[in-house]
Every structure is written in C-alpha cells, then in structure tokens.
Design a protein around this motif. Structure first.
Motif, PDB file in Angstrom:
ATOM      1  N   PRO A 296       9.642 -11.329  30.440  1.00 60.48           N
ATOM      2  CA  PRO A 296       8.808 -10.285  29.821  1.00 60.48           C
ATOM      3  C   PRO A 296       9.591  -9.326  28.946  1.00 60.48           C
ATOM      4  CG  PRO A 296       8.253 -10.561  32.146  1.00 60.48           C
ATOM      5  CD  PRO A 296       9.486 -11.359  31.910  1.00 60.48           C
ATOM      6  N   ALA A 297      10.726  -8.837  29.454  1.00 60.26           N
ATOM      7  CA  ALA A 297      11.494  -7.865  28.678  1.00 60.26           C
ATOM      8  C   ALA A 297      12.099  -8.499  27.429  1.00 60.26           C
ATOM      9  CB  ALA A 297      12.597  -7.265  29.553  1.00 60.26           C
ATOM     10  N   LEU A 298      12.582  -9.723  27.570  1.00 59.13           N
ATOM     11  CA  LEU A 298      13.237 -10.384  26.444  1.00 59.13           C
ATOM     12  C   LEU A 298      12.236 -10.936  25.451  1.00 59.13           C
ATOM     13  CD1 LEU A 298      15.927 -11.353  25.210  1.00 59.13           C
ATOM     14  CD2 LEU A 298      15.702 -13.429  26.584  1.00 59.13           C
ATOM     15  N   ALA A 299      11.163 -11.553  25.944  1.00 61.21           N
ATOM     16  CA  ALA A 299      10.204 -12.204  25.048  1.00 61.21           C
ATOM     17  C   ALA A 299       9.515 -11.194  24.144  1.00 61.21           C
ATOM     18  CB  ALA A 299       9.169 -12.971  25.867  1.00 61.21           C
ATOM     19  N   GLY A 300       9.127 -10.044  24.688  1.00 61.49           N
ATOM     20  CA  GLY A 300       8.466  -9.036  23.857  1.00 61.49           C
ATOM     21  C   GLY A 300       9.377  -8.505  22.767  1.00 61.49           C
ATOM     22  N   THR A 301      10.637  -8.254  23.124  1.00 58.48           N
ATOM     23  CA  THR A 301      11.581  -7.750  22.126  1.00 58.48           C
ATOM     24  C   THR A 301      11.866  -8.796  21.062  1.00 58.48           C
ATOM     25  OG1 THR A 301      12.607  -6.372  23.827  1.00 58.48           O
ATOM     26  CG2 THR A 301      13.859  -6.745  21.817  1.00 58.48           C
ATOM     27  N   VAL A 305      11.376  -8.748  16.988  1.00 64.40           N
ATOM     28  CA  VAL A 305      12.495  -9.067  16.093  1.00 64.40           C
ATOM     29  C   VAL A 305      12.129 -10.230  15.180  1.00 64.40           C
ATOM     30  CG1 VAL A 305      14.862  -9.947  16.030  1.00 64.40           C
ATOM     31  CG2 VAL A 305      14.249  -8.132  17.644  1.00 64.40           C
ATOM     32  N   THR A 306      11.434 -11.232  15.714  1.00 67.96           N
ATOM     33  CA  THR A 306      11.068 -12.400  14.914  1.00 67.96           C
ATOM     34  C   THR A 306      10.088 -12.025  13.803  1.00 67.96           C
ATOM     35  OG1 THR A 306      11.386 -13.839  16.847  1.00 67.96           O
ATOM     36  CG2 THR A 306      10.089 -14.716  15.022  1.00 67.96           C
ATOM     37  N   VAL A 307       9.076 -11.228  14.134  1.00 64.45           N
ATOM     38  CA  VAL A 307       8.114 -10.801  13.106  1.00 64.45           C
ATOM     39  C   VAL A 307       8.817 -10.015  12.009  1.00 64.45           C
ATOM     40  CG1 VAL A 307       6.098  -9.355  12.669  1.00 64.45           C
ATOM     41  CG2 VAL A 307       6.166 -10.817  14.702  1.00 64.45           C
ATOM     42  N   TRP A 308       9.689  -9.106  12.399  1.00 65.78           N
ATOM     43  CA  TRP A 308      10.426  -8.320  11.406  1.00 65.78           C
ATOM     44  C   TRP A 308      11.352  -9.216  10.590  1.00 65.78           C
ATOM     45  CZ3 TRP A 308      11.315  -4.966   8.000  1.00 65.78           C
ATOM     46  CH2 TRP A 308      12.593  -4.615   7.604  1.00 65.78           C
ATOM     47  N   THR A 314      10.952 -12.406   3.710  1.00 62.99           N
ATOM     48  CA  THR A 314       9.960 -12.593   2.644  1.00 62.99           C
ATOM     49  C   THR A 314      10.079 -11.500   1.583  1.00 62.99           C
ATOM     50  OG1 THR A 314       8.457 -13.633   4.233  1.00 62.99           O
ATOM     51  CG2 THR A 314       7.515 -12.844   2.157  1.00 62.99           C
ATOM     52  N   LEU A 315      10.141 -10.246   2.027  1.00 64.30           N
ATOM     53  CA  LEU A 315      10.253  -9.145   1.062  1.00 64.30           C
ATOM     54  C   LEU A 315      11.603  -9.174   0.346  1.00 64.30           C
ATOM     55  CD1 LEU A 315       8.644  -6.179   3.036  1.00 64.30           C
ATOM     56  CD2 LEU A 315       7.605  -7.624   1.276  1.00 64.30           C
ATOM     57  N   THR A 487      15.641  -2.715  13.427  1.00 62.44           N
ATOM     58  CA  THR A 487      15.936  -3.452  12.199  1.00 62.44           C
ATOM     59  C   THR A 487      16.765  -4.708  12.449  1.00 62.44           C
ATOM     60  OG1 THR A 487      17.873  -2.058  11.810  1.00 62.44           O
ATOM     61  CG2 THR A 487      15.815  -1.398  10.757  1.00 62.44           C
ATOM     62  N   ASP A 488      16.978  -5.046  13.697  1.00 59.24           N
ATOM     63  CA  ASP A 488      17.682  -6.298  14.006  1.00 59.24           C
ATOM     64  C   ASP A 488      16.841  -7.476  13.573  1.00 59.24           C
ATOM     65  OD1 ASP A 488      20.294  -6.108  15.139  1.00 59.24           O
ATOM     66  OD2 ASP A 488      19.430  -5.157  16.911  1.00 59.24           O
ATOM     67  N   ILE A 489      17.458  -8.414  12.885  1.00 63.76           N
ATOM     68  CA  ILE A 489      16.833  -9.698  12.629  1.00 63.76           C
ATOM     69  C   ILE A 489      17.415 -10.697  13.627  1.00 63.76           C
ATOM     70  CG2 ILE A 489      16.331  -9.221  10.204  1.00 63.76           C
ATOM     71  CD1 ILE A 489      18.818 -10.750   9.436  1.00 63.76           C
ATOM     72  N   LEU A 490      16.939 -11.916  13.597  1.00 63.44           N
ATOM     73  CA  LEU A 490      17.326 -12.868  14.634  1.00 63.44           C
ATOM     74  C   LEU A 490      18.831 -13.113  14.659  1.00 63.44           C
ATOM     75  CD1 LEU A 490      14.409 -15.458  14.412  1.00 63.44           C
ATOM     76  CD2 LEU A 490      14.924 -13.903  16.293  1.00 63.44           C
ATOM     77  N   ILE A 491      19.466 -13.155  13.491  1.00 58.21           N
ATOM     78  CA  ILE A 491      20.895 -13.443  13.471  1.00 58.21           C
ATOM     79  C   ILE A 491      21.691 -12.290  14.066  1.00 58.21           C
ATOM     80  CG2 ILE A 491      21.195 -12.553  11.131  1.00 58.21           C
ATOM     81  CD1 ILE A 491      23.003 -15.554  12.727  1.00 58.21           C
ATOM     82  N   SER A 492      21.291 -11.048  13.808  1.00 60.98           N
ATOM     83  CA  SER A 492      21.983  -9.914  14.409  1.00 60.98           C
ATOM     84  C   SER A 492      21.641  -9.785  15.892  1.00 60.98           C
ATOM     85  CB  SER A 492      21.637  -8.617  13.671  1.00 60.98           C
ATOM     86  OG  SER A 492      20.260  -8.331  13.741  1.00 60.98           O
ATOM     87  N   ALA A 493      20.431 -10.219  16.283  1.00 58.39           N
ATOM     88  CA  ALA A 493      20.086 -10.246  17.702  1.00 58.39           C
ATOM     89  C   ALA A 493      20.961 -11.253  18.446  1.00 58.39           C
ATOM     90  CB  ALA A 493      18.612 -10.586  17.877  1.00 58.39           C
TER      91      ALA A 493
END
Length: 539
Positions: A296-301, A305-308, A314-315, A487-493
């Motif tokens: 729960p804690a990891l999946a929500g975060t 991060v994935t949506v951002w 894209t932007l 502002t973390d993206i997947l690679i920084s996560a």
C-alpha cells in the motif's frame, strides 16, 4: 645433289636464378606483430578475469569470459573468419555492456539483494558473529605486528610456543616458517609480507582505522574467535556471544539463549519474530514485482511518480518542440535581418552543460534570495521548491529552457530541406501561408522529426540529470518510503530505492522497477514508430 645441313640445336633460354629460401621468406609483417601484441594483452586480461571469477565462484562470468576468449583467439588466428575479425569487437561490447548488464539486472530483480542482504550466507554468519564479539576473559596478550601485501593487511603474532603465525581477514592464522622476532618481541620479518613500522601505525590515522576494524580468524571455525588489536602492537582473542551451528542452520545468543534460525527469505529469525541485522541474498521469485503493485505505501507513491513521469516526459517533448518549431518558422523567413546572429543566441542554452543550468536555476527559484521572485514577482515569497505543484511547474520550465534549442536546430534543418517547388505550386494554386503550414509544412516536418521526437520521449522519460540537480526530486511526499519526492520520476525513484543517495538500499526492488521502465519505454517506442509510418503518406 644437295645435302641438307643437320638441324641446329634449339636455342637455350637462360632460366631466372632461383631465389634462395632465406631470401624469399621475409618474416611476419608489422601488422602481425601488432595483432600478436594486442591479442597477448587481451589474453592476459582474459586470464586475469578468469582467475578472479574462479576465486569468487562466479561461474556465469567464468564461462562467459572463457567462451569470449576462445572465440577471439580462434577468429584472429585463423584466415577463414575474415568478416568476424571486424564484427567481434562490436559483438563483444554489445554482449558485455548491453546484454550482460540487462541480464544481470533481471537476475537481481528476482532476489532480495540490498541492505542487510548483500552477501552469501557465510558472509552473513561472519558479520553476525563479528557484531557480537567480546574479548575472551582468559585470552593471553600476543605480541603483534601489522603486515601489508599490496593493498591487503594482516596480522603476525608470536604464539604460545614461540612460533610466528600470520593471517588476514580471509586467511586464518597459520605458521610462517623463516619469520624472525625483533628485540621488542614482535615479528620483525615475515616472508612474503612487509612489516609496517610502529611509527607509521601511530601517525597514519587512516591506517589505524583499518587496523582497528581488522579481524584475523584463529581457525577455519568462526566460533573459535579472531585476533584483534587496539594499539597495533598487541593482540588478543575475541569470541562472539553468538554461536553458529552449520548443521542446524541456527545462531544462538549465549547471553540470552535466543535461537535464530535461517529462513527462506535470507534472514535469521527468532521464535518471537526478531531478526539479526545480517542476512544474505536469495531468490525471491516475483516478490519484488508483486510488491510494486500490492504494497500500500509503495504502490500509491509509485503510482503518483508514474503519472508525473508520463506528464513530465510528454510536456518535455511537446512544449520544447512547439517553441523550437515556432522560432524556426520565424527565423526561416528571409525578410528577417541578422538571422544567423539571432539563431546563435537562441542555441546558447544547448551549448551550456545541463547540470550547471539546473544548479543555477535551483538558486534562481530559491524562495529567500532567488532572482525569480525578486525580478518577476516583486519580491513575493513564492516557495517554488517547497510546493509540489510549483516545483513541477519550475522543473518543466527549466527543461523547456534546456531543450528547445535542440528542436529549434532540428526544425530549422527540416524547414530548409523542404522542396521549394511543392510550396511554389501550392502558392500558385491559391494556398495561403496558413494552409501551406497546415497541409504541407507541418506534415513534412513531422515526417523528418517524428523519430527524433520518439527518442526524445524516451530520453525525457529517463532524464535523471534535471530532476536530481534541480531539486533532488523534492519536495518529499509525506509518508512515502525511500524518501521519494513530488518531482521524482521513475528513474530518480529507482536511484532513491537503490540507496545510492543514502539510506537503506533495495537493489532487488530497484532492478524490478528498472525492468518495468524498460518494458514501458520499449513498448511505447515500438507503437510510436509504427504510427509514424502513416506520416510517410504525405511524402
């Protein structure tokens, strides 16, 4: 009657003198000598790698290196494999730096490798016993000297019977023949080792720390204890309060009687659920992948991060491309004076190092003394780096400033390559500038730039530099594990989860997330490349 003269003998042709064997054989050329030297270096490096892999019992690396080494020798010392002589270097680099790294990442993704699980079970047992070490009450004090062999340190002690025993952290104490004992009663000469002078031990602080941390096992049985020293001149036997039973796979705390049993997850667990800090890595199957979606804690975060990440990627393509295209259209007009100078000014951000630009913008967006608030918002206190949405807007702006010159150059080149006869024909047919832009210019520009846009999306998806250097992925998400930020993206996560920036490391989870990122980017790129084929209809 005439008598015919006898026929004259045929004229003899002098045969060219035969060249001697010594003169005909010129020996190997310089090319062969260079090849021999290079292959000698390759084989030396390969043998060294084989020995290292054999000692570490890394059989995958050993077998892979053996195959590559034999293949290189066969290819470069036979005449039939001429094409492979040019292909082998590239194939080797592909296997080592792409296939092997990806395969190793996939392997780690199915393990629990990370903090507390970073070695084998034997190393975990040794670490646990070291953590519970206490000096044996009746242990004598042994005269001791510190030894050095290359980068390796060791101890030499004078045993109870006067013999000199030497060992390292990996090699238990063993008798050394031919060693000499000095006037101070400590070993002064040990064959195969350099005895470090006492003055060096006293004055070198770094060396003192290494010596204090060094433990030399008394025997192959870790329960027999180790030799440790505090002053570098005397040593004593230290034993752990923990006892390892290899047959029962248990570690017993002799002070409390608690028994820790090895489990399938690579930990020593007691009956009350407590565990020892030291563990080892084991295969956990798809546990890391399941945890990404079920914790729960990891999946929500990670969902946030994935949506951002998708929004940022894209932007980071659409906005710079739009700005670069607009500027390219403007400065492609021959009526504008000084176009070359103005184009040079616009591409300056592209020539500046990205990490330096991100650091400069970090100071400019500072809420206390940044010039963004002072010059553009009349000194208002706007917390650009502390508010999640403002931080995201700021990082999008920074990335826009850094990347639009690239698209400006690309679009300028694409516009200059457009067929002029097509535009002239459209103009003759009555098409205005807007119609030409919509029906001719934009489709042809997209045909030329679509592959670059796709690759730019993949790059932006993994644009670690801007995120890390601008604000290190902040501000932090409340309650998020692994110190993940807004502002973390997947690679920084992945970088945060791997523990490189500090804190607990979970390489297995980071590798599993890397595999998913690779699959997502690869799938999107494949679909996008297929869709770009439709643009070829405009050509």
């Amino acid at each position: 009657m005439t008598v015919d003269a006898p026929p004259s003998p045929p004229a003899t042709v002098d045969a060219p003198p035969r060249e001697s064997h010594a003169r005909r054989w010129r020996g190997p050329g310089w090319g062969f000598v260079v090849k021999l030297v290079l292959m000698a270096l390759v084989n030396a490096f390969g043998v060294m790698t084989l020995l290292s892999a054999f000692r570490a019992e890394s059989w995958v690396v050993f077998c892979g290196m053996l195959v590559l080494l034999l293949a290189a020798d066969i290819v470069y010392f036979t005449r039939r494999a001429l094409p492979l002589k040019y292909l082998v270097p590239g194939l080797v680099f592909l296997l080592v730096f792409q296939v092997f790294i990806f395969g190793y990442t996939a392997y780690i993704a199915f393990t629990n490798y990370g903090t507390g699980h970073a070695g084998t079970q034997g190393q975990a047992v040794e670490a646990a016993l070291i953590q519970g070490e206490r000096r044996v009450e009746d242990s004598p004090t042994y005269p001791l000297s510190v030894l050095q062999r290359g980068d390796q340190l060791g101890f030499a002690i004078v045993g109870d019977d006067g013999d000199v025993l030497a060992g390292t952290a990996d090699e238990p104490l063993d008798e050394v023949r031919g060693a000499e004992i000095g006037q101070a009663g400590t070993p002064s000469e040990v064959p195969g080792w350099t005895v470090i002078p006492k003055a060096t031990v006293i004055t070198d602080a770094d060396l003192q720390a290494q010596i204090a941390a060094l433990r030399v096992p008394v025997s192959d049985d870790p329960n027999d204890g180790s030799i440790r020293t505090r002053d570098g001149s005397t040593g004593a036997v230290y034993e752990s309060t923990l006892v390892w039973d290899a047959d029962a796979q248990t570690i017993t705390d002799t002070t409390t009687g608690t028994v820790y049993t090895a489990d399938d997850s690579g930990s020593f667990v007691a009956a009350d659920g407590s565990t020892l800090p030291a563990g080892w890595y084991v295969n956990v199957g798809f546990a890391n992948f399941v945890r990404i979606f079920t914790d729960p804690a990891l999946a929500g975060t990670l969902l946030s991060v994935t949506v951002w990440t998708f929004v940022f990627a894209t932007l980071s393509v659409l906005l710079p491309f739009a700005l670069g295209l607009v500027l390219a259209l403007i400065y492609n007009d021959a009526r504008i004076k000084g176009r070359r100078f103005l184009r040079t000014l616009y591409i300056l951000p592209y020539a500046f190092p990205a990490f330096m630009s991100a650091l400069l913008f970090r100071g400019m967006f500072n809420a206390e003394f940044g010039i963004i608030n002072d010059l553009f918002f009349f000194g208002a206190h706007i917390n650009w780096l502390g508010d999640p949405w403002l931080a995201r807007a700021a990082v999008i702006w920074v990335n826009l400033w850094l990347t639009y010159p690239y698209y400006f150059l690309v679009c300028t080149g694409a516009l200059q390559a457009l067929p002029k006869d097509t535009l002239e024909a459209a103009s003759i047919d009555g098409a205005g500038r807007a119609r030409q832009l919509r029906s001719i210019i934009l489709p042809l520009v997209l045909v030329a730039t679509a592959p670059l846009l796709i690759s730019s999306f993949a790059f932006s998806f993994n644009n670690f530099t801007v995120i890390y250097m601008f604000n290190n992925g902040g501000p932090s998400i409340p309650g998020a594990p692994y110190a993940l930020g807004a502002t973390d993206i997947l690679i920084s996560a992945i970088y945060d989860i791997s523990g490189v920036s500090g804190g607990a490391a979970d390489y297995g989870l980071a590798s599993a997330l890397s595999i998913l990122v690779f699959a997502v980017v690869g799938g999107i790129s494949a679909i996008a490349f297929r869709q770009t084929r439709k643009l070829e209809e405009f050509q």
